[in-house]
Structures are given as C-alpha cells and as structure tokens.
Enzyme design. Structure first.
Site, mmCIF file in Angstrom:
data_model
loop_
_atom_site.group_PDB
_atom_site.id
_atom_site.type_symbol
_atom_site.label_atom_id
_atom_site.label_comp_id
_atom_site.label_asym_id
_atom_site.label_seq_id
_atom_site.Cartn_x
_atom_site.Cartn_y
_atom_site.Cartn_z
ATOM 1 N N PRO A 1 0.780 -1.243 0.000
ATOM 2 C CA PRO A 1 0.000 0.000 0.000
ATOM 3 C C PRO A 1 0.812 1.294 0.000
ATOM 4 O O PRO A 1 0.253 2.369 0.202
ATOM 5 C CB PRO A 1 -0.792 -0.117 1.310
ATOM 6 C CG PRO A 1 0.122 -0.861 2.224
ATOM 7 C CD PRO A 1 0.891 -1.828 1.354
ATOM 8 N N CYS A 2 2.116 1.217 -0.258
ATOM 9 C CA CYS A 2 2.961 2.404 -0.100
ATOM 10 C C CYS A 2 2.547 3.559 -1.006
ATOM 11 O O CYS A 2 2.799 4.720 -0.683
ATOM 12 C CB CYS A 2 4.425 2.062 -0.341
ATOM 13 S SG CYS A 2 4.775 1.455 -1.992
#
Length: 343
Positions: free
Chosen positions: A279-280
């Site tokens: 999810p960066c």
C-alpha cells in the site's frame, strides 16, 4: 536466510504500525487516505451495494482495537479468474494520463492504470500491421494500392472459390448412386467409429471441463499507510482444495507489479501467507484520482455541478484502481467508476 529476512521484516512492520498514531481527522480529499472510522463507513457501503463482500472478525487474538471487533476486514470468496494476466499483457494501451507518480518511498516508480483493448480492436490493429508489412497482389501480379482495391480482390477470390466448390459438388452428384461408392463410405465410417471408441479416456466429456482458478480477496486497514490493503489467496479450482503457489499467483498479476508491488506476506488476521498489493503508493494514487473526480464534478461553466466523491465511494474507486493490477480476477465492485490519474 530468506526466512530470517522475512521474519525480521514482519517484526519491523508490526513495530512500525504499533508506533504509528491512529489517524483521527479526515484526510480523504487532501491525501487520499482514510481514518479507521472512514474505512468502516466505506466498507459498510461496499457490503450494502455488493453482497458478495462481507465483514469478518478473523482470529480473536489478532483483533485491532482501532476497528470494531466484528469489522476487522472485508472478504469476498470464490472469485473466478478465468485467464492469466500474461495473456492480456499485449493488449494494454497506455496514455500519459494512465500513470500516477508518487514519492520515493517505494522507489519512485510510476503506477499504471491499464485499459484492456477489446479483441475486435486487437484484430483491427493486427490487420493494419499486416497491410503495412505485406503487399497484396491482384490476379495479374500487380500491387493493390487502396483498401477498396483489396476488398475487390478478396471478393474476386471468394467468387472463384464458390465456383470451384459448385463444380466439385456437380462431380460428386455423378457418383451419388453408385453402389460401390456407398459401400466404401460405410466401411470408412465403421473404421472411424472403431478408432474413436478405442481412444483414451481423456476425450470423455468430463475431461473437457475447464477448471477455473478462484480467489479469496480481502481488504484490511493498514494503520501505517492509512489506506486499505488487498490480500489474495488463490486456488486451482472452485472447491478450494488446492492452493496456488506463489509463482502461480504471480501469473494473475500484471508483470510490472509481480514480485515488486505484489509480494507474498503473512495476513494480519488469518493464518497462512497471502499475496498482497503493497500500500505504499495507494494514498498518492487515490489522492490524484479523487482530485480529478472532484474537478470533473465541478462541471463546465454554465453547467450544474455534479456530486463530489464521498468517503462512501472510496472502496469502489480503490477497487477500480486495483483491477488494473489484477485485471483477470473478476471481483465485484458494481458501481461504475471512471478514474484518471492525470496530474
């Protein structure tokens, strides 16, 4: 060695999440992220609009106290995946507005929002490429210059083939009443039947059934990145009896993301390793999409403004974006969403 690295990374991730304060104020429009309360609100809307999704509590020992005990994560099961993503790799069209840039946290790479070209469009492009690479000759050996000339030449060929077929049919009629011809056909038919009956069982009807891969997809809330995170568990068929291996799962992920953005990690609520979309960059991509949707909702001058995107729409937009990474996993997100990542 790799197992020690993985274990160390998992401990670091848990420590980082523990040390991160829980987001309290909404930053949906500003940063593309969610508070835990907004994640629950968006999840409730997804479950309401798409009954294939449901809330789960998971392992009681792994409950996150910033989420309701009965709404720890969302899940949809037995999602069909009929084809591999690699078969669609050559069917992806990209424009400048199909990429979204984020910070350096994940290497500063652009993320793609893929649009899959239809089979008809693929065939049209193939035909055009063939016309560019090869000359089409007429009956006299001259090069055909225009598309109209090509159509005329193909029509002539078709007429010639039909005349040839008619002539062959007339010849066949001359022998239709011959007893010897009929006897030969009977013998050949019997031989063909015998050969078919002696074939292996792999030609039986049951073996012609195509086994379709299925996936259990889940959405968790990542406290550190403050966005949803996608988790995937794949199976060789719908009975969930044979889990897919890591390399097999990566066959259902677009090549640009496999083993980079999508990796195998332990699920935070259930046992066993799952494929996960890191999810960066979710927040950066969602911020851009929401900004463009808000701009589109404002309308042109003189037009009545449309409704801006709300928190309840977040997961529908998010799942639309994720479908560009795993385009052949046919999960439900019902609501029609047109996304753009143009800056």
């Amino acid at each position: 060695m790799s197992s020690y690295i993985t274990a160390g990374a998992n401990k670091l991730r848990k420590a980082r999440e523990w040390a991160t304060p829980t987001l309290k104020e909404s930053a949906f429009l500003v940063r593309g992220v969610l508070t835990p309360e907004e994640f629950v609100k968006a999840g409730d809307e997804l479950v309401y609009k798409c009954p294939t999704w449901s809330w789960e509590s998971g392992d009681r020992k792994k409950i996150k106290n910033y989420l309701p005990a009965d709404k720890q994560y969302l899940v949809t099961r037995n999602v069909p995946c009929p084809t591999r993503a690699s078969t669609m790799e050559n069917s992806v069209a990209l424009n400048d507005e199909d990429t979204a840039q984020a910070g350096e946290e994940c290497g500063g790479d652009d993320w793609l929002l893929s649009r899959i070209i239809s089979p008809e469009e693929q065939q049209r492009r193939i035909d055009e490429k063939l016309e560019e690479e090869f000359d089409i000759l007429d009956e006299e050996g001259e090069t055909v210059q225009s598309n109209d000339d090509v159509v005329d030449e193909l029509a002539k060929v078709k007429i010639g083939e039909e005349e040839k077929d008619n002539a062959e049919e007339d010849d066949a009629d001359e022998y239709a009443d011959m007893e010897e011809f009929e006897d030969d056909n009977v013998i050949e038919d019997e031989a063909a039947t015998t050969n078919t009956e002696s074939r292996p069982d792999k030609f039986n009807g049951d073996d012609n059934l195509v086994k379709v891969r299925t996936y259990d997809l889940s959405l968790t809330y990542d406290k550190y990145y403050q966005t949803p995170r996608v988790w995937m568990m794949g199976y060789a068929s719908s009975d969930s009896s044979q889990p897919l291996t890591g390399p097999e799962v990566m066959q259902d992920v677009m090549t640009d993301y496999a083993n980079r953005t999508v990796t195998i990690d332990p699920h935070p609520h259930v046992a066993g390793p799952h494929a996960s979309i890191h999810p960066c960059q979710h927040g950066a991509v969602m911020k851009t999409i929401v900004k463009n949707l808000t701009k589109a909702a404002s309308g042109e001058e003189g037009e009545a403004p449309a409704k801006s995107p709300s928190v309840e729409m977040y997961l529908f937009i998010f799942l639309k974006f994720v479908s560009s990474i795993i385009p052949t996993i046919n999960y439900d997100f019902t609501m029609e969403v047109t996304v753009s990542t143009k800056k």
